[in-house]
Design a protein around this motif. Sequence first.
Motif, PDB file in Angstrom:
ATOM      1  N   THR A   1       0.835  -1.206   0.000  1.00 52.69           N
ATOM      2  CA  THR A   1       0.000   0.000   0.000  1.00 52.69           C
ATOM      3  C   THR A   1       0.874   1.262   0.000  1.00 52.69           C
ATOM      4  O   THR A   1       2.023   1.242   0.433  1.00 52.69           O
TER       5      THR A   1
ATOM      6  N   THR B   1      -0.597   4.054   1.315  1.00 54.64           N
ATOM      7  CA  THR B   1      -1.138   4.895   2.396  1.00 54.64           C
ATOM      8  C   THR B   1      -0.401   4.579   3.698  1.00 54.64           C
ATOM      9  O   THR B   1       0.209   3.516   3.839  1.00 54.64           O
TER      10      THR B   1
ATOM     11  N   ASP C   1      -6.886  11.610   7.842  1.00 57.78           N
ATOM     12  CA  ASP C   1      -6.315  12.550   6.863  1.00 57.78           C
ATOM     13  C   ASP C   1      -6.093  13.931   7.467  1.00 57.78           C
ATOM     14  O   ASP C   1      -5.299  14.714   6.952  1.00 57.78           O
TER      15      ASP C   1
ATOM     16  N   MET D   1      -7.259   3.035   5.862  1.00 51.73           N
ATOM     17  CA  MET D   1      -6.106   2.829   4.980  1.00 51.73           C
ATOM     18  C   MET D   1      -6.545   2.013   3.770  1.00 51.73           C
ATOM     19  O   MET D   1      -7.613   1.399   3.792  1.00 51.73           O
TER      20      MET D   1
END
Length: 289
Positions: free
Chosen positions: A108, A110, A116, A196
Amino acid sequence: MYSSNDLLDLKLQFDTQGFVHLPGLLEPALTHRVRRAFNAVRDAHSAATAQARRQGARFVDLPAILDADPVFVDLVDLPVLLPLLRMTIGEDIALSETSARLFFPGPTFTSPFHSDVARVLGVNHAHTPNLLVKLHIFFEDLAPDQGCLAFIPGSQHFPPMHVDPHRPTLARSSAVQRIVPRAGDAVLFNTHVLHMAEDNRSAEIRTSLIYTYGHFWMKSSASAVPSDLARFANSPQRQQLFGVDLPGVSHFSRRLDTLGPPPPLKQLQRLGERVAHRFLSLNTLPPRA
Ligand SMILES: O=C(O)CCC(=O)C(=O)O
Protein backbone atom coordinates in the motif's frame (compact mmCIF):
# COMPACT_ATOMS: atom_id res chain seq x y z
CA MET A 1 -33.38 6.62 -4.64
CA TYR A 2 -33.03 6.30 -0.90
CA SER A 3 -36.20 6.79 1.15
CA SER A 4 -36.07 9.24 4.05
CA ASN A 5 -35.78 6.28 6.44
CA ASP A 6 -32.86 4.88 4.41
CA LEU A 7 -31.15 8.28 4.58
CA LEU A 8 -31.57 8.50 8.35
CA ASP A 9 -30.15 5.02 8.71
CA LEU A 10 -27.16 5.77 6.46
CA LYS A 11 -26.52 8.97 8.40
CA LEU A 12 -26.65 7.02 11.66
CA GLN A 13 -24.08 4.54 10.29
CA PHE A 14 -21.88 7.41 9.12
CA ASP A 15 -22.09 9.15 12.50
CA THR A 16 -21.44 6.04 14.58
CA GLN A 17 -18.95 4.11 12.42
CA GLY A 18 -17.36 7.02 10.55
CA PHE A 19 -18.00 5.37 7.19
CA VAL A 20 -20.81 3.84 5.22
CA HIS A 21 -20.75 1.34 2.37
CA LEU A 22 -23.23 2.21 -0.40
CA PRO A 23 -23.69 -0.95 -2.50
CA GLY A 24 -25.02 -0.36 -6.00
CA LEU A 25 -25.00 3.45 -5.69
CA LEU A 26 -24.35 3.71 -9.42
CA GLU A 27 -26.82 1.98 -11.70
CA PRO A 28 -25.28 -0.51 -14.15
CA ALA A 29 -25.59 1.88 -17.14
CA LEU A 30 -23.85 4.67 -15.23
CA THR A 31 -21.19 2.27 -13.94
CA HIS A 32 -20.55 1.29 -17.54
CA ARG A 33 -20.26 4.95 -18.65
CA VAL A 34 -17.83 5.69 -15.82
CA ARG A 35 -15.69 2.63 -16.57
CA ARG A 36 -15.54 3.51 -20.26
CA ALA A 37 -14.65 7.16 -19.61
CA PHE A 38 -12.05 6.20 -16.99
CA ASN A 39 -10.42 3.71 -19.35
CA ALA A 40 -10.27 6.36 -22.10
CA VAL A 41 -8.42 8.75 -19.74
CA ARG A 42 -6.20 5.89 -18.63
CA ASP A 43 -5.33 5.05 -22.26
CA ALA A 44 -4.60 8.72 -22.99
CA HIS A 45 -2.05 8.74 -20.16
CA SER A 46 -0.68 5.23 -20.60
CA ALA A 47 2.88 6.32 -21.46
CA ALA A 48 3.18 8.60 -18.41
CA THR A 49 1.59 5.93 -16.20
CA ALA A 50 3.97 3.22 -17.42
CA GLN A 51 6.91 5.51 -16.81
CA ALA A 52 5.74 6.36 -13.28
CA ARG A 53 5.34 2.66 -12.57
CA ARG A 54 8.81 1.85 -13.89
CA GLN A 55 10.16 4.54 -11.57
CA GLY A 56 8.56 2.81 -8.58
CA ALA A 57 5.30 4.72 -8.13
CA ARG A 58 2.79 2.62 -6.23
CA PHE A 59 -0.16 4.60 -7.53
CA VAL A 60 -0.96 7.26 -10.11
CA ASP A 61 -3.75 9.86 -10.18
CA LEU A 62 -4.89 10.66 -13.71
CA PRO A 63 -5.13 14.45 -14.14
CA ALA A 64 -8.06 16.84 -14.72
CA ILE A 65 -10.86 14.31 -14.87
CA LEU A 66 -13.61 16.94 -14.54
CA ASP A 67 -12.55 18.15 -17.99
CA ALA A 68 -12.16 14.67 -19.42
CA ASP A 69 -15.77 13.50 -19.72
CA PRO A 70 -19.18 14.88 -18.61
CA VAL A 71 -19.83 11.72 -16.62
CA PHE A 72 -17.18 12.78 -14.09
CA VAL A 73 -19.11 16.02 -13.55
CA ASP A 74 -22.37 14.10 -13.23
CA LEU A 75 -20.86 12.10 -10.37
CA VAL A 76 -20.30 15.30 -8.36
CA ASP A 77 -24.00 15.78 -7.58
CA LEU A 78 -25.63 12.42 -8.20
CA PRO A 79 -29.32 12.90 -7.35
CA VAL A 80 -29.33 9.61 -5.45
CA LEU A 81 -26.42 10.69 -3.25
CA LEU A 82 -26.77 14.46 -2.88
CA PRO A 83 -29.34 14.29 -0.04
CA LEU A 84 -26.93 12.14 2.00
CA LEU A 85 -24.03 14.47 1.22
CA ARG A 86 -26.12 17.44 2.35
CA MET A 87 -27.00 15.61 5.57
CA THR A 88 -23.43 14.57 6.34
CA ILE A 89 -21.56 17.75 5.32
CA GLY A 90 -24.17 20.52 5.37
CA GLU A 91 -25.91 22.88 2.95
CA ASP A 92 -22.65 24.81 2.41
CA ILE A 93 -21.13 21.78 0.69
CA ALA A 94 -18.50 22.23 -2.02
CA LEU A 95 -16.23 19.83 -3.85
CA SER A 96 -12.73 19.92 -2.39
CA GLU A 97 -10.67 17.48 -4.47
CA THR A 98 -10.97 14.71 -7.05
CA SER A 99 -8.66 11.81 -7.84
CA ALA A 100 -8.85 9.18 -10.57
CA ARG A 101 -6.60 6.52 -9.14
CA LEU A 102 -4.65 3.54 -10.39
CA PHE A 103 -3.20 1.50 -7.52
CA PHE A 104 -0.61 -0.93 -8.86
CA PRO A 105 -0.11 -4.43 -7.44
CA GLY A 106 2.25 -4.17 -4.48
CA PRO A 107 2.37 -2.75 -0.98
CA THR A 108 0.00 0.00 0.00
CA PHE A 109 0.98 3.64 -0.51
CA THR A 110 -1.14 4.89 2.40
CA SER A 111 0.06 5.23 5.98
CA PRO A 112 -1.11 2.53 8.34
CA PHE A 113 -4.48 3.37 9.85
CA HIS A 114 -4.54 7.16 9.72
CA SER A 115 -6.75 10.23 9.87
CA ASP A 116 -6.32 12.55 6.86
CA VAL A 117 -6.92 15.63 8.98
CA ALA A 118 -5.30 14.91 12.35
CA ARG A 119 -2.78 17.73 11.77
CA VAL A 120 -5.35 20.30 10.63
CA LEU A 121 -5.43 23.11 13.16
CA GLY A 122 -8.42 24.86 14.68
CA VAL A 123 -10.84 21.93 14.63
CA ASN A 124 -11.92 19.54 17.38
CA HIS A 125 -12.05 16.51 15.10
CA ALA A 126 -13.53 14.16 17.66
CA HIS A 127 -16.64 16.34 17.64
CA THR A 128 -16.68 17.49 14.00
CA PRO A 129 -17.95 14.66 11.80
CA ASN A 130 -18.55 16.89 8.78
CA LEU A 131 -15.32 18.81 8.15
CA LEU A 132 -14.11 16.80 5.18
CA VAL A 133 -15.84 13.74 3.76
CA LYS A 134 -14.52 11.37 1.10
CA LEU A 135 -16.45 9.35 -1.43
CA HIS A 136 -14.60 6.43 -3.05
CA ILE A 137 -16.42 5.20 -6.16
CA PHE A 138 -15.74 1.78 -7.65
CA PHE A 139 -16.66 0.73 -11.16
CA GLU A 140 -14.92 -2.65 -11.23
CA ASP A 141 -15.42 -5.55 -8.82
CA LEU A 142 -12.51 -5.77 -6.38
CA ALA A 143 -11.02 -8.98 -5.05
CA PRO A 144 -10.54 -9.06 -1.25
CA ASP A 145 -6.75 -8.77 -1.70
CA GLN A 146 -6.88 -5.96 -4.28
CA GLY A 147 -6.07 -2.97 -2.08
CA CYS A 148 -9.45 -2.63 -0.38
CA LEU A 149 -10.32 0.12 2.09
CA ALA A 150 -10.20 -0.85 5.76
CA PHE A 151 -11.53 1.12 8.73
CA ILE A 152 -11.49 1.16 12.53
CA PRO A 153 -15.18 1.90 13.15
CA GLY A 154 -15.89 4.69 15.61
CA SER A 155 -12.27 5.91 15.67
CA GLN A 156 -13.30 9.31 14.28
CA HIS A 157 -14.29 10.13 17.86
CA PHE A 158 -10.74 9.61 19.19
CA PRO A 159 -8.70 12.67 20.03
CA PRO A 160 -6.14 13.12 17.21
CA MET A 161 -3.02 11.51 18.69
CA HIS A 162 -4.75 8.86 20.78
CA VAL A 163 -3.94 5.81 18.63
CA ASP A 164 -0.71 6.98 17.05
CA PRO A 165 1.64 4.58 18.86
CA HIS A 166 -0.54 1.62 17.89
CA ARG A 167 -1.19 2.45 14.27
CA PRO A 168 1.13 -0.15 12.70
CA THR A 169 -0.31 -2.96 14.80
CA LEU A 170 -3.97 -2.09 14.30
CA ALA A 171 -4.14 -4.07 11.05
CA ARG A 172 -4.26 -7.29 13.10
CA SER A 173 -7.08 -6.05 15.30
CA SER A 174 -10.46 -7.73 15.12
CA ALA A 175 -11.93 -4.21 15.20
CA VAL A 176 -10.86 -3.70 11.57
CA GLN A 177 -13.63 -3.67 8.97
CA ARG A 178 -12.67 -4.15 5.34
CA ILE A 179 -14.99 -3.28 2.48
CA VAL A 180 -14.74 -5.39 -0.67
CA PRO A 181 -16.70 -3.35 -3.20
CA ARG A 182 -18.41 -4.45 -6.37
CA ALA A 183 -18.70 -2.36 -9.52
CA GLY A 184 -21.19 0.46 -8.85
CA ASP A 185 -20.52 0.62 -5.09
CA ALA A 186 -19.24 3.62 -3.19
CA VAL A 187 -17.87 4.20 0.29
CA LEU A 188 -18.44 7.50 2.09
CA PHE A 189 -16.26 8.31 5.10
CA ASN A 190 -15.32 10.97 7.58
CA THR A 191 -11.67 11.72 6.78
CA HIS A 192 -10.84 11.60 10.51
CA VAL A 193 -11.86 7.95 10.91
CA LEU A 194 -8.79 5.70 10.98
CA HIS A 195 -8.56 4.13 7.55
CA MET A 196 -6.11 2.83 4.98
CA ALA A 197 -5.88 1.07 1.66
CA GLU A 198 -4.53 -2.43 2.25
CA ASP A 199 -1.74 -3.94 0.12
CA ASN A 200 -2.74 -4.84 -3.40
CA ARG A 201 -1.66 -8.48 -3.33
CA SER A 202 -3.55 -9.32 -6.50
CA ALA A 203 -2.07 -9.19 -9.98
CA GLU A 204 -4.60 -6.52 -11.04
CA ILE A 205 -4.43 -2.72 -10.86
CA ARG A 206 -7.12 -1.30 -8.55
CA THR A 207 -9.07 1.55 -10.13
CA SER A 208 -11.24 4.06 -8.28
CA LEU A 209 -12.48 7.62 -8.23
CA ILE A 210 -12.23 9.69 -5.07
CA TYR A 211 -14.36 12.82 -4.59
CA THR A 212 -13.71 14.81 -1.42
CA TYR A 213 -16.32 17.28 -0.15
CA GLY A 214 -15.92 20.11 2.33
CA HIS A 215 -17.46 23.52 2.85
CA PHE A 216 -17.79 26.43 0.44
CA TRP A 217 -15.51 28.65 2.55
CA MET A 218 -12.64 26.15 2.40
CA LYS A 219 -9.91 26.32 -0.24
CA SER A 220 -10.39 23.65 -2.90
CA SER A 221 -7.69 21.88 -4.86
CA ALA A 222 -7.44 22.63 -8.59
CA SER A 223 -8.64 19.08 -9.27
CA ALA A 224 -12.08 20.08 -7.92
CA VAL A 225 -12.68 22.86 -10.44
CA PRO A 226 -13.48 22.25 -14.13
CA SER A 227 -11.55 24.60 -16.41
CA ASP A 228 -14.63 25.89 -18.25
CA LEU A 229 -16.87 27.17 -15.46
CA ALA A 230 -18.97 29.26 -17.88
CA ARG A 231 -20.91 26.15 -18.90
CA PHE A 232 -22.37 25.97 -15.37
CA ALA A 233 -23.78 29.51 -15.50
CA ASN A 234 -27.32 28.10 -15.35
CA SER A 235 -26.67 25.67 -12.55
CA PRO A 236 -26.39 27.43 -9.18
CA GLN A 237 -25.96 24.03 -7.55
CA ARG A 238 -22.89 23.17 -9.59
CA GLN A 239 -21.56 26.70 -9.20
CA GLN A 240 -21.63 26.21 -5.45
CA LEU A 241 -20.07 22.76 -5.67
CA PHE A 242 -17.28 24.13 -7.88
CA GLY A 243 -16.66 27.12 -5.60
CA VAL A 244 -17.89 29.89 -7.92
CA ASP A 245 -18.57 33.12 -6.00
CA LEU A 246 -22.03 34.67 -6.12
CA PRO A 247 -22.04 38.50 -6.06
CA GLY A 248 -23.43 39.78 -2.78
CA VAL A 249 -23.30 36.41 -0.98
CA SER A 250 -20.58 35.92 1.61
CA HIS A 251 -18.58 32.73 1.23
CA PHE A 252 -19.72 31.79 4.74
CA SER A 253 -23.37 32.07 3.70
CA ARG A 254 -23.56 29.87 0.61
CA ARG A 255 -26.25 27.23 1.06
CA LEU A 256 -27.81 24.79 -1.41
CA ASP A 257 -31.19 25.15 0.30
CA THR A 258 -31.34 28.91 -0.35
CA LEU A 259 -30.33 28.89 -4.02
CA GLY A 260 -33.75 29.48 -5.52
CA PRO A 261 -36.17 32.30 -4.65
CA PRO A 262 -37.61 31.76 -1.16
CA PRO A 263 -41.04 30.06 -1.05
CA PRO A 264 -44.04 32.53 -0.81
CA LEU A 265 -44.58 31.89 2.91
CA LYS A 266 -40.93 32.67 3.63
CA GLN A 267 -41.18 35.85 1.53
CA LEU A 268 -44.25 36.92 3.50
CA GLN A 269 -42.47 36.16 6.78
CA ARG A 270 -39.45 38.26 5.71
CA LEU A 271 -41.72 41.15 4.67
CA GLY A 272 -43.45 40.95 8.07
CA GLU A 273 -40.08 40.99 9.83
CA ARG A 274 -38.96 44.05 7.85
CA VAL A 275 -42.21 45.94 8.62
CA ALA A 276 -42.01 45.03 12.33
CA HIS A 277 -38.35 46.06 12.46
CA ARG A 278 -39.13 49.42 10.82
CA PHE A 279 -42.13 50.02 13.10
CA LEU A 280 -40.15 49.14 16.25
CA SER A 281 -37.14 51.24 15.30
CA LEU A 282 -39.38 54.23 14.50
CA ASN A 283 -40.97 53.91 17.94
CA THR A 284 -37.68 53.66 19.80
CA LEU A 285 -35.96 56.61 18.11
CA PRO A 286 -34.87 59.22 20.66
CA PRO A 287 -37.03 62.37 20.53
CA ARG A 288 -35.60 65.06 18.27
CA ALA A 289 -33.96 67.94 20.09
O1 LIG B 1 -7.50 3.84 -1.23
C1 LIG B 1 -6.97 4.89 -1.56
O2 LIG B 1 -6.76 5.19 -2.73
C2 LIG B 1 -6.55 5.90 -0.52
C3 LIG B 1 -7.16 5.63 0.81
C4 LIG B 1 -6.91 6.77 1.76
O3 LIG B 1 -6.10 6.70 2.63
C5 LIG B 1 -7.65 8.00 1.58
O4 LIG B 1 -8.51 8.13 0.67
O5 LIG B 1 -7.42 8.93 2.38
